[in-house]
Structure formats: structure tokens, C-alpha cells
Write an enzyme that holds these catalytic residues in place. Structure first.
Site: not given
Length: 424
Positions: A138, A266
Site C-alpha cells: 500500500k 475509521d
């Protein structure tokens, strides 16, 4: 006296095989070189009995100038920095990943840019997968690097205490790569969906219903990622046994409590569904069973290697390890060491499925920026709206309540009972 005739034996020189790190993007070539270099350099470092506080601040870096070798694939000047190398090596060892498996997966052939990322991330995040789909790379921000540093000590301690029995991401390494004076940050983690299982449906669940529907643009993608409202609309049933359900909830609650202690929010529950019956139909339609005896090879990592190569010299892999197997035998094929997030549907369920469930995107800290976002969304949608940006404690509570609404099939003495928990 006759003269002696000497015959010279010609010996063909064989050049040593060397890794070339071929990639379409120079940044990927440098990344592959960096993983190989930093991992090999650790071979000369004694494995400590226990990690020290300084290990969580350490790094190793190398600068390469006037790089002449392999200049067709790599830039002449670049810098590599690996963060906390001993810590991540220790984590890889605990997750059952050897140095050889790690380097082979990330350097044997170039990582692939993923449009349908195994493990969806926040908007705008760029992902790559290793050629064998074992790992996800990522592209993260410098803020994510700082947050990873902040939680790494606690994260490592938690992984040790739970014996890796967790739904949290399994982090393998973190790098900074500098090319053309531009810095790029890479975070390597295990692929939630494993190496070779095709995912037919995937969801990113946050426990919120405001703006949590996949867009029309997302839905037409080859590998769309659906959201909370889509999950409810599709009436998805996660059909696992009672023991598996209890174990799943135990891990989920423990992980969420840990994230709450760190003031993180989140995050999402990534859910991937592999439909075994559908996979068998697809393989039959494609004639997969007609060529079962043909070997499948991957692209080589060294000069002179031969293999089946696709675009960019990449190897070809089979889609699923479940080809032509009976249901009773399939469970033996998904090794928990390589598929730690996998759960089989219970015997007697309407569909034969494999579920992959993991918590992802855990690096968002409750800070001033998030507080401002909460205020803005509250004004837009109303104070009582279930917006995704809320305090970590509220986020954790709502997240668990939402997951409790999932339909489950559990077993009692071979009788199959459909339970509806906390219906919406």
C-alpha cells in the site's frame, strides 16, 4: 619420435544468475531491489532474544549513486530506507513468513497494480499485490508512517499476547523510497484474501449508513467494492458454525477494544465471499478441467530462467486451489498459515462459500482534523445521523452493533437453525 598433439577443450563460460528486478515502473524496480537488499543485510544480524525500545526507532538505509548495473530497469540514483527492520522481521516470523518467502514473493516478479484491491482502502489509496498475491503493498502518506511508528510498539505487544490470533492487518515491512527527489512510502501486509482464491463479492463495512453506498462508477468495475447499505440491501448471510461464530466475535471484540485504547477509528471490516459452486461452474465453462495435467509456472526472477510470461514478464497462476475437489476435501486445501482470515460456511448452508473477514485501515487517529470533519458532517446530515467520523469509543460501539446484525447459521447437534440476531 612422433609429436604429441594437444587438443584444447572448449569450456563455455556460464554467467552467474543475478536478479534483474524487471518492472514497468522504475519505482517498483527500486522497491524490489530494496526489499532484497534490506532482507539480505539482516542475515548478518543476530536475532535478539527480545526486542528493545530502540528497535522501534531504528532504521536502515542505503543510497545508490551512479548505478551502472541493470540501468535498463533501474534509475541511476535512488535511496532506500526500511523502518524498524528487526521489529518487522520479528512480526514476519510470528506470522509464519520466512525471509525467503517474503523476498521471493516481492522480488521474483514485479508487483501488480490492483484496481480491485484485495483489501479495499481509503479513497485515493494506491495498492499493488505481489505476483503470487500473498502480499499487498500500500502506498501510504508520511502521516501514516508517523502513526505506524506511534502504534508499532503496542501493536507488536498485542500480536505477541494474542499469539497472532487476530483480525487486524498483518504488517510485514515499511519502506521509504526516494527517486528523482520524490519520496514514496510503502507498507507491506498480508493479503486478506490469500494467494489463489477468487473473490466473487467484497464489502467494506464501517457500521455507518450515511454515504455508505457504492457509486455507480464503482459498481461497473471488474472488482467492485460494496459498502454498508449494499450489504444490508443484498441481505448477505454469513453462515458459519457456532464455534466459529463465537471465536470470530471474541477476536473482533478484542481487536476493537485494542483499537479504541489507541484512539483509532475509521477502520473497516473487509468481507470477501468466495462462492465455491459458482467457481466450479466458471471453471467448467472455461474448460479448466480439460487441462488439469498441464503444469503452471511463474515468471523467472533471474536472467536465463524460463517460464510462462505475460505482459511485463509476469507469471501466470491458477485462480483457485479448489479445482475438481469434493466439499469434504476442500477444507484441507486452505492452509490456515496462508489463509488466516478464512471461514468456511457451515455444513447445510444454502450456498457453499468461504468468507474472508479482517479489520483494515487502522491508522486513522482521532485528531483535530477528524473532529473538524465530524462537525462538518453533523451540520450537513444532522446531529443524529450515523456518520462515519465519530469519537473512537462511539465508533467502536456502533461498529460492533452493526456486525451483530449479520445473519448467521449455527449448528446444534447436526440440526441447522437460522438465527436472526438484532434484526434491523
Amino acid at each position: 619420435m612422433g609429436s604429441r598433439i594437444r587438443s584444447k577443450k572448449q569450456i563455455k563460460a556460464v554467467s552467474q544468475k543475478v536478479k534483474l528486478f524487471r518492472a514497468n515502473d522504475p519505482l517498483l524496480s527500486v522497491f524490489m531491489w530494496g526489499v532484497n537488499h534490506t532482507t539480505n543485510s539482516l542475515k548478518h544480524v543476530n536475532i535478539p532474544v527480545m526486542l528493545m525500545p530502540d528497535d522501534f526507532k531504528a532504521f536502515q538505509k542505503v543510497r545508490v549513486d551512479n548505478h551502472c548495473f541493470n540501468k535498463e530497469n533501474m534509475p541511476s540514483h535512488f535511496k532506500i530506507k526500511e523502518y524498524c527492520p528487526l521489529v518487522f522481521r520479528n512480526l514476519r516470523e510470528r506470522f509464519g513468513i520466512s525471509d525467503r518467502e517474503y523476498t521471493d514473493s516481492l522480488t521474483r516478479s514485479q508487483p501488480l497494480k490492483s484496481s480491485g484491491t484485495p483489501g479495499p482502502g481509503r479513497s485515493g489509496a494506491v495498492f499493488y499485490t505481489s505476483y503470487d498475491n500473498k502480499f499487498v503493498i500500500k502506498m501510504i502518506s508520511s502521516e501514516d508512517v508517523a502513526e505506524t511508528h506511534n502504534i508499532l510498539n503496542r501493536y507488536h505487544q498485542y500480536i505477541v499476547e494474542c499469539h497472532c490470533n487476530t483480525l487486524l492487518p498483518q504488517y510485514m515491512g515499511m519502506f521509504r523510497i526516494t527517486v528523482d527527489n520524490a519520496e514514496h512510502y510503502h507498507l507491506v501486509m498480508r493479503n486478506v484474501f490469500g494467494p489463489r482464491v477468487k473473490i466473487h463479492r467484497r464489502y467494506d463495512l464501517k457500521g455507518s449508513t450515511v454515504d455508505r453506498t457504492a457509486s455507480e462508477k464503482e459498481k461497473v468495475k471488474e472488482f467492485p467494492v460494496f459498502k454498508d447499505n449494499d450489504f444490508l440491501k443484498d441481505q448477505i448471510k454469513i453462515c458459519i458454525g457456532s464455534e466459529a461464530k463465537d471465536e470470530f466475535y471474541r477476536k473482533l471484540r478484542s481487536d476493537i477494544e485494542f483499537l479504541g485504547e489507541l484512539k483509532l477509528m475509521d477502520y473497516s471490516l473487509c468481507v470477501g465471499i468466495h462462492d465455491i459452486g459458482k467457481m466450479e461452474e466458471e471453471e467448467y465453462d472455461d474448460g479448466a478441467f480439460e487441462n488439469e495435467d498441464e503444469p503452471v509456472t511463474s515468471g523467472g526472477d533471474t536472467e536465463g530462467d524460463e517460464g510462462i510470461e505475460g505482459e511485463g514478464g509476469l507469471g501466470t497462476l491458477t485462480e483457485s486451489p479448489l479445482e475438481g475437489c469434493e466439499w469434504e476435501e476442500e477444507e484441507q486445501l486452505l492452509d490456515p498459515a496462508h489463509y488466516p482470515y478464512a471461514q468456511y460456511s457451515v455444513e447445510g448452508a444454502a450456498n457453499r462459500e468461504i468468507y474472508f473477514m479482517a479489520i483494515i485501515d487502522i491508522l486513522t487517529h482521532w485528531n483535530t482534523k477528524k473532529k473538524a470533519a465530524q462537525a462538518a458532517k453533523s451540520v450537513k446530515h444532522g446531529v443524529g445521523a450515523e456518520i462515519s467520523t465519530v469519537h473512537p469509543e462511539q465508533y467502536a460501539r456502533r461498529f460492533l452493533e452493526f456486525i451483530d446484525k449479520v445473519y448467521l447459521i449455527i449448528t446444534y447437534n447436526k440440526r441447522y437453525v437460522l438465527l436472526k440476531m438484532n434484526l434491523i
